[in-house]
Design a protein around this motif. Structure first.
Motif, PDB file in Angstrom:
ATOM      1  N   ALA A 143       1.015  -1.155  -0.189  1.00 38.09           N
ATOM      2  CA  ALA A 143       0.050   0.129  -0.012  1.00 38.09           C
ATOM      3  C   ALA A 143       0.970   1.325  -0.019  1.00 38.09           C
ATOM      4  O   ALA A 143       0.456   2.144  -0.734  1.00 38.09           O
ATOM      5  CB  ALA A 143      -0.926   0.028   1.193  1.00 38.09           C
ATOM      6  N   ASP A 144       1.926   1.314   0.773  1.00 37.00           N
ATOM      7  CA  ASP A 144       2.965   2.313   0.702  1.00 37.00           C
ATOM      8  C   ASP A 144       3.480   2.564  -0.622  1.00 37.00           C
ATOM      9  O   ASP A 144       3.821   3.805  -0.748  1.00 37.00           O
ATOM     10  CB  ASP A 144       4.111   1.907   1.932  1.00 37.00           C
ATOM     11  N   LEU A 145       3.463   1.650  -1.702  1.00 30.03           N
ATOM     12  CA  LEU A 145       4.015   1.742  -2.816  1.00 30.03           C
ATOM     13  C   LEU A 145       2.990   1.998  -3.879  1.00 30.03           C
ATOM     14  O   LEU A 145       3.133   2.095  -5.011  1.00 30.03           O
ATOM     15  CB  LEU A 145       4.675   0.714  -3.289  1.00 30.03           C
ATOM     16  N   VAL A 170       7.020   9.304   9.969  1.00 28.60           N
ATOM     17  CA  VAL A 170       6.205   9.803   9.224  1.00 28.60           C
ATOM     18  C   VAL A 170       4.874  10.076  10.152  1.00 28.60           C
ATOM     19  O   VAL A 170       4.751   9.406  11.092  1.00 28.60           O
ATOM     20  CB  VAL A 170       5.949   8.867   8.146  1.00 28.60           C
ATOM     21  N   GLU A 171       4.127  10.882   9.516  1.00 30.28           N
ATOM     22  CA  GLU A 171       2.726  10.847  10.251  1.00 30.28           C
ATOM     23  C   GLU A 171       1.705  10.391   9.463  1.00 30.28           C
ATOM     24  O   GLU A 171       1.550  10.617   8.188  1.00 30.28           O
ATOM     25  CB  GLU A 171       2.657  12.365  10.574  1.00 30.28           C
ATOM     26  N   GLU A 229       2.008   8.836   0.193  1.00 28.28           N
ATOM     27  CA  GLU A 229       0.935   9.637   0.978  1.00 28.28           C
ATOM     28  C   GLU A 229       0.665   8.878   2.082  1.00 28.28           C
ATOM     29  O   GLU A 229       0.073   7.629   2.099  1.00 28.28           O
ATOM     30  CB  GLU A 229       0.013   9.987   0.301  1.00 28.28           C
ATOM     31  N   TYR A 230       0.944   9.070   3.563  1.00 26.73           N
ATOM     32  CA  TYR A 230       0.787   8.117   4.676  1.00 26.73           C
ATOM     33  C   TYR A 230      -0.433   8.448   5.161  1.00 26.73           C
ATOM     34  O   TYR A 230      -0.616   9.537   5.908  1.00 26.73           O
ATOM     35  CB  TYR A 230       1.868   8.228   5.768  1.00 26.73           C
ATOM     36  N   ARG A 231      -1.519   7.658   4.896  1.00 27.87           N
ATOM     37  CA  ARG A 231      -3.040   7.916   5.608  1.00 27.87           C
ATOM     38  C   ARG A 231      -3.356   6.863   6.657  1.00 27.87           C
ATOM     39  O   ARG A 231      -2.602   6.027   7.044  1.00 27.87           O
ATOM     40  CB  ARG A 231      -4.092   7.582   4.608  1.00 27.87           C
TER      41      ARG A 231
END
Length: 352
Positions: free
Chosen positions: A28-30, A313-314, A333-335
């Motif tokens: 998902a991070d990718l 990261v946030e 984009e870190y959700r």
């Protein structure tokens, strides 16, 4: 900024706790669209705590389904029809009972990639396979710790995390092939493969695996932890040029070849230990690193995180360690992790 390298890839996840969720979070991070299919009570890691759950489930969607029901199976089939892959970490009997194999789902989508992440393989039975149990059964625990002390375990879930990486690799490899199919990853097999040179030494030369003090490497000398005037440090000398550089700085004579250092291990370690007692771990690190040597003071996790702010990261209200994969031109984009059933499925009634 370019889209993620896995943008457009749709992945379904069914499972609990660590190995499976960590694998899909990395994807998902990718940029992959990961939909987490949770039972009515949710992933068991939600019960551990919010920060635990967040560390394995950012950047995902959550759909709540009862896969034991006809309605849940129908909804699963609709999701499978539009997905590229399904990753499951449950007991083999449960995987089959819920119809989460390629043989069961190919009628919905001939090109679906189904990954089963289990303890001993899809045909290996349902014996409990938690990380620490696998460490015990594969020889990892027996290889870890001081030789005069009981066997011990790493301070984190090393096998679950390794299996997650392997499962993600298998999933992507089968997607790249352009064919659907079953991918079978067993925690036991992953760690046996990672015991590579230890296993090879036994299989080919009958070299009995053994624990060495301070976690010493079985081939390289010196390559282990050492006490210093203050604190411990890791020193890893892998060839003769590195040894000469270190010996010159530490004021040590002799033992010029790797073969001699291996044959005279105890003498070498005694000389190195005496030399390192002349300075602190931090002092030696400051002296040896500019010389190109692999040396580091032993730090705590908080100290390590403080030293690497770029990895923090946030994701909503959570501060987490970010993706270890860096792609030029792409910034994840870190959700935040999803609420249970946030994106559909069975309506979830909050507990009072």
């Amino acid at each position: 900024m370019s889209p993620g390298p896995l943008a457009g890839i749709r992945i379904l996840e069914v499972g609990h706790i660590l190995a499976g969720p960590f694998a899909t979070m990395l994807l998902a991070d990718l940029g992959a669209e990961v939909t987490k299919i949770e039972p009515p009570d949710g992933d068991l890691s939600r019960q551990v705590g919010d920060t635990y759950f967040a560390s394995l489930n950012r950047n995902k969607r959550s759909i709540c389904l009862d896969l034991t029901s006809e309605e849940g199976q129908e909804h699963l089939g609709e999701l499978v029809a539009e997905a590229h892959a399904l990753l499951v970490n449950l007991k083999p009997s449960v995987i089959r009972r819920l119809g989460l194999t390629y043989d069961s789902l190919r009628r919905r989508n001939e090109r679906i990639v189904c990954v089963a992440l289990t303890g001993y393989g899809l045909d290996g039975g349902d014996d409990p396979a938690f990380d620490y149990v696998i460490q015990a059964t594969t020889g990892v625990a027996a290889l870890t710790g001081d030789p005069d002390a009981p066997p011990t375990l790493p301070g984190y879930s090393s096998i679950d995390n390794s299996a997650a990486l392997t499962a993600a690799l298998g999933l992507l490899a089968q997607i790249v092939s352009g064919r659907g199919g079953q991918v079978d990853v067993a925690l036991r097999d992953v760690i046996l493969a990672q015991l590579n040179y230890r296993a090879s030494a036994w299989l080919n030369e009958r070299v009995e695996p053994r624990r060495l003090p301070y976690g010493a490497h079985s081939y390289y000398v010196p390559a282990q932890l050492f006490p210093t005037a203050e604190g411990h440090m890791a020193l890893f000398i892998t060839h003769d040029r590195f040894w000469k550089t270190f010996a010159d700085e530490a004021g040590i004579d002799g033992f010029p070849t790797m073969a001699e250092r291996a044959a005279r291990r105890d003498e070498v370690l005694a000389v190195v230990t005496r030399a390192l007692a002349a300075d602190t771990a931090a002092g030696w690190e400051a002296r040896l690193r500019p010389l190109g040597l692999a040396a580091a003071a032993v730090r705590t996790l908080p100290e390590a995180l403080d030293a690497t702010p770029g990895m923090i990261v946030e994701a909503g209200d959570f501060r987490l360690v970010g993706s270890p994969v860096r792609i030029a031109g792409y910034e994840p984009e870190y959700r935040p992790p999803p609420r249970l059933g946030e994106h559909g499925g069975i309506p979830v009634v909050p507990h009072s």
